[in-house]
Design an enzyme around this catalytic site. Sequence first.
Site, mmCIF file in Angstrom:
data_model
loop_
_atom_site.group_PDB
_atom_site.id
_atom_site.type_symbol
_atom_site.label_atom_id
_atom_site.label_comp_id
_atom_site.label_asym_id
_atom_site.label_seq_id
_atom_site.Cartn_x
_atom_site.Cartn_y
_atom_site.Cartn_z
ATOM 1 N N CYS A 103 0.868 -1.177 0.000
ATOM 2 C CA CYS A 103 0.000 0.000 0.000
ATOM 3 C C CYS A 103 0.902 1.223 0.000
ATOM 4 C CB CYS A 103 -0.913 -0.025 1.224
ATOM 5 S SG CYS A 103 -2.041 1.389 1.324
ATOM 6 N N CYS A 110 -2.153 14.940 2.364
ATOM 7 C CA CYS A 110 -3.199 14.938 1.342
ATOM 8 C C CYS A 110 -3.962 16.258 1.414
ATOM 9 C CB CYS A 110 -4.163 13.772 1.553
ATOM 10 S SG CYS A 110 -5.463 13.660 0.278
ATOM 11 N N CYS A 114 -10.646 14.945 3.734
ATOM 12 C CA CYS A 114 -11.838 14.153 4.045
ATOM 13 C C CYS A 114 -11.994 14.076 5.566
ATOM 14 C CB CYS A 114 -11.717 12.756 3.442
ATOM 15 S SG CYS A 114 -11.643 12.756 1.631
ATOM 16 N N GLY A 157 -2.301 10.461 0.311
ATOM 17 C CA GLY A 157 -2.381 11.291 -0.879
ATOM 18 C C GLY A 157 -3.440 10.856 -1.871
ATOM 19 N N GLU A 158 -3.719 11.735 -2.815
ATOM 20 C CA GLU A 158 -4.657 11.496 -3.916
ATOM 21 C C GLU A 158 -3.831 11.276 -5.187
ATOM 22 O OE1 GLU A 158 -6.935 10.849 -6.666
ATOM 23 O OE2 GLU A 158 -8.128 11.183 -4.845
ATOM 24 N N SER A 189 -6.418 4.252 -6.539
ATOM 25 C CA SER A 189 -7.623 4.679 -5.834
ATOM 26 C C SER A 189 -7.751 6.193 -5.869
ATOM 27 C CB SER A 189 -7.562 4.194 -4.377
ATOM 28 O OG SER A 189 -8.687 4.631 -3.653
ATOM 29 N N SER A 212 -13.061 5.844 -4.035
ATOM 30 C CA SER A 212 -13.437 6.035 -2.633
ATOM 31 C C SER A 212 -14.761 6.786 -2.610
ATOM 32 C CB SER A 212 -12.351 6.827 -1.895
ATOM 33 O OG SER A 212 -11.152 6.087 -1.837
ATOM 34 N N LEU A 213 -15.849 6.084 -2.358
ATOM 35 C CA LEU A 213 -17.183 6.658 -2.488
ATOM 36 C C LEU A 213 -17.727 7.142 -1.144
ATOM 37 C CD1 LEU A 213 -19.401 7.177 -4.605
ATOM 38 C CD2 LEU A 213 -20.356 4.938 -4.019
ATOM 39 N N HIS A 214 -18.017 6.211 -0.257
ATOM 40 C CA HIS A 214 -18.332 6.456 1.158
ATOM 41 C C HIS A 214 -19.674 7.120 1.453
ATOM 42 C CE1 HIS A 214 -14.296 5.139 1.411
ATOM 43 N NE2 HIS A 214 -13.728 6.290 1.161
ATOM 44 N N ASN A 288 -12.145 2.690 10.798
ATOM 45 C CA ASN A 288 -11.051 2.602 11.756
ATOM 46 C C ASN A 288 -10.860 3.958 12.421
ATOM 47 O OD1 ASN A 288 -10.050 -0.181 10.959
ATOM 48 N ND2 ASN A 288 -9.909 0.887 9.005
#
Length: 338
Positions: A103, A110, A114, A157-158, A189, A212-214, A288
């Site tokens: 990962c 970032c 969010c 990061g994005e 992602s 990444s919707l959420h 988490n």
Amino acid sequence: MENILDYDFNGLKSKLESEGLESYRAIQIFDWIYQKHIISFAAMTNISKQLRESLSLKFSIDLPELVKKSKSLDGTVKFLWKYKDGNTVESVILRYPDRISGCISSQVGCPLNCAFCATGMSGYIRNLTSGEIIGQILGMEIEENEKINNIVFMGMGEPMLNYDEVMRAIRVITDPKAFKISQRRVSVSTAGIVDGIIKMANEPLDLVLSISLHAPTDEKRSSIMPINKKYNLKSLIESVKTYQRIKNRRVTFEYILFDHFNDTIEDAKNLVKLLEDIKCNVNLIRYNDTGSGFLKSTDQRASEFEKFLKENGIEAVIRAEKGADIDAACGQLRRRTL
């Protein structure tokens, strides 16, 4: 002095040729670094001593400094790396029965902020170069003495906001002369950068796109993901449809379940409606703790949500939690101030 890890193969070959060197030297150098994990030109013994000395004057092989390594009870390992400018990132090895996954972070911090993510809370400094991205993978392989065979750009990061460097790194990751990882084992992602999704659709690479919707509505998503105010769900879904028309590939949606925020059956109904025309799978993720104030969805609510999606034609699974005991799970990576 240039970090040689910043070059993909064609870039390094062209650079060496411009220096009056034979292009096949690029193959030798890639083999030493990426296959043999040799990070000193002096140790590249099938290259003449004179050339090794010349290379060491022109290039460096810069791995980030390992500051801390944390090991989870489930086999997950988190690494804190420091770059030459003192900035730090975290990356993680996750072990599964069928793969060893890295990962990887693409930025120091970032900029998306969010509401539930520790990375955004730690602030944003800068993009990473492709060599700094590659250095995380090399560093982890050397530290753990094992081969990573799956890469997810789901760290700090994005990735779509550092598009060119991420794609340059991916060319090395998937190069048979370098890491030799299958393109279909590399996931990028994004929180929903529509421009990046369209660009990736037109790349000559067969990667996995993860969103990444959420949240299933603009109102809820904008309240936790400010990027939704720029790229709303309509534009995001249209970009995914464009991606699928070009690539004909299934897309993964990541959906963190927050207790009594986005885990009701009504939310599930809205999600089914949102994704009704898309070939996809949904990874449901237990929240988490990051100190954001959100709570983890209960096992019962998570199971009911998963069941409703499946009964309505959406492939869904509650993702196995890994690394939470060392703050290495989804949303927990952060930039450290040393």
